[in-house]
Design an enzyme around this catalytic site. Structure first.
Site, PDB file in Angstrom:
ATOM      1  N   TRP A   2      41.993  38.917  35.371  1.00 25.39           N
ATOM      2  CA  TRP A   2      42.193  38.007  36.502  1.00 25.39           C
ATOM      3  C   TRP A   2      43.442  37.158  36.309  1.00 25.39           C
ATOM      4  O   TRP A   2      44.156  36.877  37.270  1.00 25.39           O
ATOM      5  CB  TRP A   2      40.953  37.121  36.683  1.00 25.39           C
ATOM      6  CG  TRP A   2      39.874  37.784  37.485  1.00 25.39           C
ATOM      7  CD1 TRP A   2      39.570  39.115  37.513  1.00 25.39           C
ATOM      8  CD2 TRP A   2      38.967  37.158  38.391  1.00 25.39           C
ATOM      9  NE1 TRP A   2      38.531  39.357  38.363  1.00 25.39           N
ATOM     10  CE2 TRP A   2      38.133  38.167  38.914  1.00 25.39           C
ATOM     11  CE3 TRP A   2      38.758  35.837  38.778  1.00 25.39           C
ATOM     12  CZ2 TRP A   2      37.117  37.895  39.832  1.00 25.39           C
ATOM     13  CZ3 TRP A   2      37.737  35.564  39.696  1.00 25.39           C
ATOM     14  CH2 TRP A   2      36.934  36.581  40.220  1.00 25.39           C
ATOM     15  N   ASP A  52      39.443  29.976  27.610  1.00 27.63           N
ATOM     16  CA  ASP A  52      38.339  30.774  27.074  1.00 27.63           C
ATOM     17  C   ASP A  52      37.995  30.289  25.667  1.00 27.63           C
ATOM     18  O   ASP A  52      38.860  29.751  24.957  1.00 27.63           O
ATOM     19  CB  ASP A  52      38.698  32.263  27.040  1.00 27.63           C
ATOM     20  CG  ASP A  52      37.460  33.150  27.072  1.00 27.63           C
ATOM     21  OD1 ASP A  52      37.254  33.841  28.094  1.00 27.63           O
ATOM     22  OD2 ASP A  52      36.685  33.149  26.097  1.00 27.63           O
ATOM     23  N   ASP A  69      36.354  24.986  25.132  1.00 28.35           N
ATOM     24  CA  ASP A  69      35.130  25.044  25.928  1.00 28.35           C
ATOM     25  C   ASP A  69      35.334  24.191  27.173  1.00 28.35           C
ATOM     26  O   ASP A  69      35.515  22.973  27.073  1.00 28.35           O
ATOM     27  CB  ASP A  69      33.963  24.512  25.095  1.00 28.35           C
ATOM     28  CG  ASP A  69      32.619  24.619  25.802  1.00 28.35           C
ATOM     29  OD1 ASP A  69      32.597  24.958  27.002  1.00 28.35           O
ATOM     30  OD2 ASP A  69      31.591  24.359  25.145  1.00 28.35           O
ATOM     31  N   ASP A  83      35.259  34.399  36.478  1.00 28.45           N
ATOM     32  CA  ASP A  83      34.573  35.696  36.450  1.00 28.45           C
ATOM     33  C   ASP A  83      33.595  35.730  35.275  1.00 28.45           C
ATOM     34  O   ASP A  83      33.264  36.786  34.758  1.00 28.45           O
ATOM     35  CB  ASP A  83      35.602  36.830  36.325  1.00 28.45           C
ATOM     36  CG  ASP A  83      34.997  38.193  36.645  1.00 28.45           C
ATOM     37  OD1 ASP A  83      34.112  38.258  37.518  1.00 28.45           O
ATOM     38  OD2 ASP A  83      35.402  39.195  36.017  1.00 28.45           O
ATOM     39  N   LYS A 101      31.900  34.344  40.036  1.00 28.42           N
ATOM     40  CA  LYS A 101      30.925  35.434  40.043  1.00 28.42           C
ATOM     41  C   LYS A 101      29.510  34.876  40.035  1.00 28.42           C
ATOM     42  O   LYS A 101      29.191  33.971  39.273  1.00 28.42           O
ATOM     43  CB  LYS A 101      31.130  36.331  38.826  1.00 28.42           C
ATOM     44  CG  LYS A 101      30.079  37.427  38.711  1.00 28.42           C
ATOM     45  CD  LYS A 101      30.547  38.595  37.890  1.00 28.42           C
ATOM     46  CE  LYS A 101      30.838  38.252  36.449  1.00 28.42           C
ATOM     47  NZ  LYS A 101      31.326  39.434  35.710  1.00 28.42           N
TER      48      LYS A 101
END
Length: 238
Positions: free
Chosen positions: A78, A99, A115, A139, A179
């Site tokens: 993405w 991430d 985080d 996502d 998502k």
């Protein structure tokens, strides 16, 4: 090899050694998935990239020159799409990928290994990007236990956390894409998003596997003032 209903040759994996049935089925699905093969040809890190491409082709929220944050970005499919569409490589737009896992560099993308749930994460992002952002992407999928109700709550909880982060960092008019999985558990999430955004809808890209309950929630037109604690706020129509 055999042909599937579309006439393409279908690869069948023979059981070998200690290969579990679930692993065998996953490998067969990967080998026979046209989006997996296309991603390799296009230099994309995951087939998931085509889902974002499809959604943006229809709703046009990734515009040149804007700022984007990609939550749970690894392996980076993405982020690759966002960087190309906003012009991050030539400095027109900005993309920050976040991430817990390390992620190989992508040209034009700034990476923060942290985080996003940490209390200081929004401030760190705003410092990195130099202000609030236009789009927040997610996502991410929560780790599952195999217990359906528990997993549904975990999945929805993760999206709710991502939405709260988005409300902290988005500019008025901004967009949030995340998502979700089809279930009755996300009703509260949708209600809240309709208070914070002008338009909220569910989207199922063609590249999302037909046998999956996966879909995406698209929230556009951030109102600028989160209404998390305002239970009496009027709801917008989708």
């Amino acid at each position: 090899m055999a042909k599937d209903t579309t006439g393409r040759l279908r690869v069948t994996v023979k059981s070998a050694g200690r290969l579990k049935l679930s692993s065998k089925l996953w490998l067969e699905r990967q080998l026979n998935d046209p989006y997996v093969a296309q991603a390799k040809r296009d230099g994309l890190r995951s087939r998931a990239a085509y889902k974002l491409i499809e959604i943006d082709d229809k709703y046009h929220f990734l515009k040149p020159g804007i700022a984007v944050v990609d939550l749970g970005a690894a392996p980076g499919g993405w982020s690759q799409v966002a960087a190309k569409r906003v012009g991050a490589a030539d400095g027109r737009g900005k993309v920050v990928a976040i991430d817990l896992l390390e992620m190989p560099e992508i040209v034009g993308v700034d990476f923060a290994q942290l985080d996003f749930l940490h209390a200081e994460a929004p401030a760190k992002l705003l410092s990195m990007i130099g202000g609030k952002v236009d789009v927040v992407l997610s996502d991410m999928a929560a780790n599952t236990t195999g217990h359906r109700k528990t997993d549904q709550l975990r999945i929805v909880g993760l999206v709710e956390d991502a939405a709260a982060f988005a409300c902290d960092v988005l500019k008025p008019g901004g967009t949030f894409v995340a998502k979700v999985f089809q279930s009755g558990a996300d009703a509260t999430l949708v209600t809240q998003l309709k208070r914070d955004f002008v338009t909220v809808k569910h989207v199922k890209p063609a590249s999302s596997r037909k046998d999956s309950s996966e879909r995406y929630v698209l929230a556009m037109g951030f109102r600028g003032v989160p209404t998390t604690h305002d239970a009496d706020a009027p709801m917008a129509t989708s």
